[in-house]
Scaffold this active site. Structure first.
Site, PDB file in Angstrom:
ATOM      1  N   PRO B  67      35.297  52.376  43.056  1.00  0.00           N
ATOM      2  CA  PRO B  67      35.378  51.170  41.756  1.00  0.00           C
ATOM      3  C   PRO B  67      36.454  51.829  41.839  1.00  0.00           C
ATOM      4  O   PRO B  67      37.044  52.789  42.110  1.00  0.00           O
ATOM      5  CB  PRO B  67      34.592  51.047  41.203  1.00  0.00           C
ATOM      6  CG  PRO B  67      33.407  51.957  41.612  1.00  0.00           C
ATOM      7  CD  PRO B  67      33.548  52.996  42.773  1.00  0.00           C
ATOM      8  N   HIS B  68      37.843  50.600  41.845  1.00  0.00           N
ATOM      9  CA  HIS B  68      39.572  51.072  41.554  1.00  0.00           C
ATOM     10  C   HIS B  68      39.997  50.211  41.731  1.00  0.00           C
ATOM     11  O   HIS B  68      39.532  49.043  41.621  1.00  0.00           O
ATOM     12  CB  HIS B  68      39.500  51.625  42.954  1.00  0.00           C
ATOM     13  CG  HIS B  68      39.531  50.951  44.415  1.00  0.00           C
ATOM     14  ND1 HIS B  68      38.539  50.670  45.129  1.00  0.00           N
ATOM     15  CD2 HIS B  68      40.850  50.576  44.653  1.00  0.00           C
ATOM     16  CE1 HIS B  68      38.706  50.222  45.933  1.00  0.00           C
ATOM     17  NE2 HIS B  68      40.358  49.237  46.120  1.00  0.00           N
ATOM     18  N   ALA B  69      41.590  50.619  40.731  1.00  0.00           N
ATOM     19  CA  ALA B  69      42.543  50.044  40.239  1.00  0.00           C
ATOM     20  C   ALA B  69      43.658  50.651  39.667  1.00  0.00           C
ATOM     21  O   ALA B  69      43.205  51.656  39.739  1.00  0.00           O
ATOM     22  CB  ALA B  69      41.550  49.148  38.944  1.00  0.00           C
TER      23      ALA B  69
END
Lengths: 134, 152
Positions: B67-69
């Protein structure tokens, strides 16, 4: 309706334009994009012979480039609020495009134009419509 | 660009995630970073991460999720890691649950470093040996050592 668009990217300018086109269309059609990068083993073998560099090293470098291309498209798709899935594969690019497009029940396959690619062969193997972006 | 093993601090590693569901796993990992003051606004951070989770699967297959942002809520590229023996459903295309979860957040204006980090990590985690070592590591320090060796 093109619910599933399969985009093949190889880092070329044409593939980049294909990506931009796909994202625009996917937003309009509310499609999901499946983005595929392939570590082409035949190309790596040829590059290893030409450069006299170990295949394993080249493979690692090419895979990282492939992932960079995938995440670039993913970021653009995210900005456009388009659903996207990333796929990294290994083998023959033409073969993997056709096999995975069938496996994911693609409605449309999109590639950037590459004069070295046998488009007739790709079209014959594709399980759905094929768009080539120049 | 910093190495993955240098970005990952021991205190940002959980050898066994308590959470069993994707969103709760992300919250559990993010809390490590929030507790260290690495995230300015937890709400903004979660919004960014969850927005991406709603649009795509960050499960990349082979039991791995990333998960990344990019978000205004962080000043530097940060990384947390969690492991789940039972596995978490991250909607990976291969249908398998994720046992190794890496949470990555980067400032909005660090797109290049962010993409490069994602690419390098994704490439490393396709190695069966590395994944097996991460699954069997007994301590956070070992997790970092294993990744460092894989980076070469």
């Amino acid at each position: 309706m093109m619910q599933r668009i399969f985009l093949y990217i190889d880092g070329s300018p044409a593939a980049h334009r294909a990506g931009a086109w796909v994202i625009r269309q996917a937003k309009e059609w509310r499609s999901r994009i499946y983005v595929l990068a392939v570590v082409d083993t035949a190309a790596i073998a040829a590059a290893a012979r030409r450069t006299r560099r170990p295949r394993s090293k080249l493979r690692g470098e090419w895979e990282e480039i492939g992932w960079r291309n995938l995440y670039e498209i993913e970021d653009d798709a995210f900005e456009a609020e388009v659903k996207v899935s990333l796929i990294m594969e290994e083998g023959s690019s033409l073969q993997r495009i056709a096999e995975l497009a069938k496996s994911y029940e693609a409605d449309l396959v999109v590639v950037g134009y590459d004069p070295k690619v046998d488009l007739d062969k790709l079209a014959a193997r594709c399980p759905c419509s094929l768009a080539v972006i120049k | 660009m910093e190495r993955i093993s240098e970005l990952l601090a021991r205190e940002n590693i959980l050898l066994e995630l308590r959470s069993k569901e994707k969103i709760e796993v992300i919250r559990e990992l993010a809390q490590l970073l929030i507790d260290k003051g690495l995230i300015d606004s937890a709400d903004d951070f979660f919004k960014a991460i969850l927005k991406r989770e709603n649009l795509e699967s960050t499960g990349i297959g082979h039991g791995v999720a990333i998960p990344h942002a990019r978000t205004k809520s962080v000043k530097n590229l940060i990384l947390a890691f969690g492991r789940s023996e039972a596995g978490i459903d991250f909607s990976s295309l291969d249908g398998k649950p994720s046992h190794l979860v890496f949470l990555i957040a980067a400032p909005e204006d660090q797109k290049s470093e962010y993409i490069l980090t994602l690419a390098r990590l994704s490439k490393l985690l396709r190695q069966d040996d590395l994944r097996n070592q991460l699954l069997s590591a007994q301590a956070p320090a070992e997790i970092i050592t294993v990744i460092s060796k894989a980076e070469g």
